[in-house]
Write a protein that holds these residues in place. Structure first.
Motif, PDB file in Angstrom:
ATOM      1  N   HIS A  96       1.027  -1.324   0.063  1.00 23.77           N
ATOM      2  CA  HIS A  96      -0.105  -0.044   0.003  1.00 23.77           C
ATOM      3  C   HIS A  96       0.782   1.267  -0.009  1.00 23.77           C
ATOM      4  O   HIS A  96       1.772   1.364   0.807  1.00 23.77           O
ATOM      5  CB  HIS A  96      -1.140   0.018   1.340  1.00 23.77           C
ATOM      6  CG  HIS A  96      -1.842   1.345   1.379  1.00 23.77           C
ATOM      7  ND1 HIS A  96      -3.065   1.325   0.317  1.00 23.77           N
ATOM      8  CD2 HIS A  96      -1.815   2.361   2.007  1.00 23.77           C
ATOM      9  CE1 HIS A  96      -3.523   2.465   0.698  1.00 23.77           C
ATOM     10  NE2 HIS A  96      -2.818   3.082   1.861  1.00 23.77           N
TER      11      HIS A  96
ATOM     12  N   GLY B  92       3.017 -10.457  10.061  1.00 21.69           N
ATOM     13  CA  GLY B  92       2.237 -11.066   9.101  1.00 21.69           C
ATOM     14  C   GLY B  92       1.817 -12.310   9.637  1.00 21.69           C
ATOM     15  O   GLY B  92       2.173 -12.808  10.286  1.00 21.69           O
TER      16      GLY B  92
ATOM     17  N   GLN C 179      -0.342 -11.971   4.264  1.00 21.10           N
ATOM     18  CA  GLN C 179      -0.943 -10.621   4.610  1.00 21.10           C
ATOM     19  C   GLN C 179      -0.466 -10.039   5.861  1.00 21.10           C
ATOM     20  O   GLN C 179      -0.434 -10.690   6.714  1.00 21.10           O
ATOM     21  CB  GLN C 179      -1.993 -10.714   4.431  1.00 21.10           C
ATOM     22  CG  GLN C 179      -2.591 -11.130   3.036  1.00 21.10           C
ATOM     23  CD  GLN C 179      -4.345 -11.199   2.740  1.00 21.10           C
ATOM     24  OE1 GLN C 179      -4.830 -11.359   3.526  1.00 21.10           O
ATOM     25  NE2 GLN C 179      -4.629 -10.778   1.534  1.00 21.10           N
ATOM     26  N   GLY C 180      -0.085  -8.812   5.841  1.00 19.35           N
ATOM     27  CA  GLY C 180       0.374  -8.204   6.939  1.00 19.35           C
ATOM     28  C   GLY C 180       0.564  -6.479   6.980  1.00 19.35           C
ATOM     29  O   GLY C 180       0.062  -5.960   6.055  1.00 19.35           O
ATOM     30  N   SER C 181       1.396  -6.275   7.707  1.00 16.19           N
ATOM     31  CA  SER C 181       1.574  -4.630   7.435  1.00 16.19           C
ATOM     32  C   SER C 181       3.140  -4.506   7.951  1.00 16.19           C
ATOM     33  O   SER C 181       3.765  -5.270   8.761  1.00 16.19           O
ATOM     34  CB  SER C 181       0.832  -3.868   8.900  1.00 16.19           C
ATOM     35  OG  SER C 181       1.201  -2.606   9.045  1.00 16.19           O
TER      36      SER C 181
ATOM     37  N   ARG D 187       2.245   0.409   6.249  1.00 16.24           N
ATOM     38  CA  ARG D 187       1.652  -0.195   4.950  1.00 16.24           C
ATOM     39  C   ARG D 187       1.205  -1.367   4.953  1.00 16.24           C
ATOM     40  O   ARG D 187       1.653  -2.333   5.486  1.00 16.24           O
ATOM     41  CB  ARG D 187       2.604   0.279   3.954  1.00 16.24           C
ATOM     42  CG  ARG D 187       3.367   1.606   3.917  1.00 16.24           C
ATOM     43  CD  ARG D 187       4.257   1.681   2.841  1.00 16.24           C
ATOM     44  NE  ARG D 187       5.035   2.960   2.844  1.00 16.24           N
ATOM     45  CZ  ARG D 187       4.605   4.113   2.218  1.00 16.24           C
ATOM     46  NH1 ARG D 187       3.477   4.155   1.579  1.00 16.24           N
ATOM     47  NH2 ARG D 187       5.162   4.969   2.385  1.00 16.24           N
ATOM     48  N   GLY D 188       0.203  -1.693   4.593  1.00 11.53           N
ATOM     49  CA  GLY D 188      -0.620  -2.904   4.518  1.00 11.53           C
ATOM     50  C   GLY D 188       0.384  -3.784   3.148  1.00 11.53           C
ATOM     51  O   GLY D 188       0.744  -3.288   2.054  1.00 11.53           O
TER      52      GLY D 188
ATOM     53  N   THR E 147       0.779  -7.820   0.728  1.00 18.54           N
ATOM     54  CA  THR E 147       0.713  -8.874   0.282  1.00 18.54           C
ATOM     55  C   THR E 147       1.714  -9.686  -0.244  1.00 18.54           C
ATOM     56  O   THR E 147       2.162  -9.103  -0.985  1.00 18.54           O
ATOM     57  CB  THR E 147      -0.604  -9.138  -0.657  1.00 18.54           C
ATOM     58  OG1 THR E 147      -1.844  -8.309   0.313  1.00 18.54           O
ATOM     59  CG2 THR E 147      -1.101 -10.481  -0.896  1.00 18.54           C
TER      60      THR E 147
END
Length: 124
Positions: free
Chosen positions: A29, A96, A106-108, A116-117, A119
């Motif tokens: 992101h 994640g 998935q995580g940050s 920020r997110g 994948t």
């Protein structure tokens, strides 16, 4: 990679093995595809010795890694590190979880104070 449809057994070695290897970062992101692809292909690598490497947006950071599980029983990871000396200093931290089926992470990630997110998908 082994696929897990059930919750993990609580064995850290099982969780560590599920993360081990290279994960291609497919989305981050706040980064355009061009920014994300700057330099080496974007990835996060987890080694079974509790270390790893985050490469994205022209940045290469060695990270310390901790493994565990989410409350839902998903394999989880936290990581933290700093850019190499000689480069613009920035700290990196993140967390994640491997989603059901074992194919997506998935995580940050927080880079230089901005969360920020992300994948990622497991590379063969």
């Amino acid at each position: 990679m082994e696929e897990f449809d059930e919750e993990f057994s609580g064995d850290v070695e099982e969780v560590r093995a599920a993360f081990a290897g290279d994960w291609r970062i497919t989305k981050l992101h706040g980064y355009t595809d061009a920014e994300l692809q700057e330099g080496e292909p974007p990835r996060i690598t987890f080694w079974e010795d509790g270390t790893g490497e985050l490469v994205c947006g022209g940045m290469d950071v060695n990270v310390d890694v901790r493994y565990g599980e989410t409350m839902e029983g998903l394999a989880a990871v936290t990581f933290k590190g700093r850019r190499s000396s000689g480069e613009k200093r920035a700290s990196v931290s993140g967390l994640g979880a491997i989603q059901r089926g074992g194919k997506a992470l998935q995580g940050s990630v927080t880079i230089g104070g901005r969360a920020r997110g992300f994948t990622a998908t497991k590379l063969p």
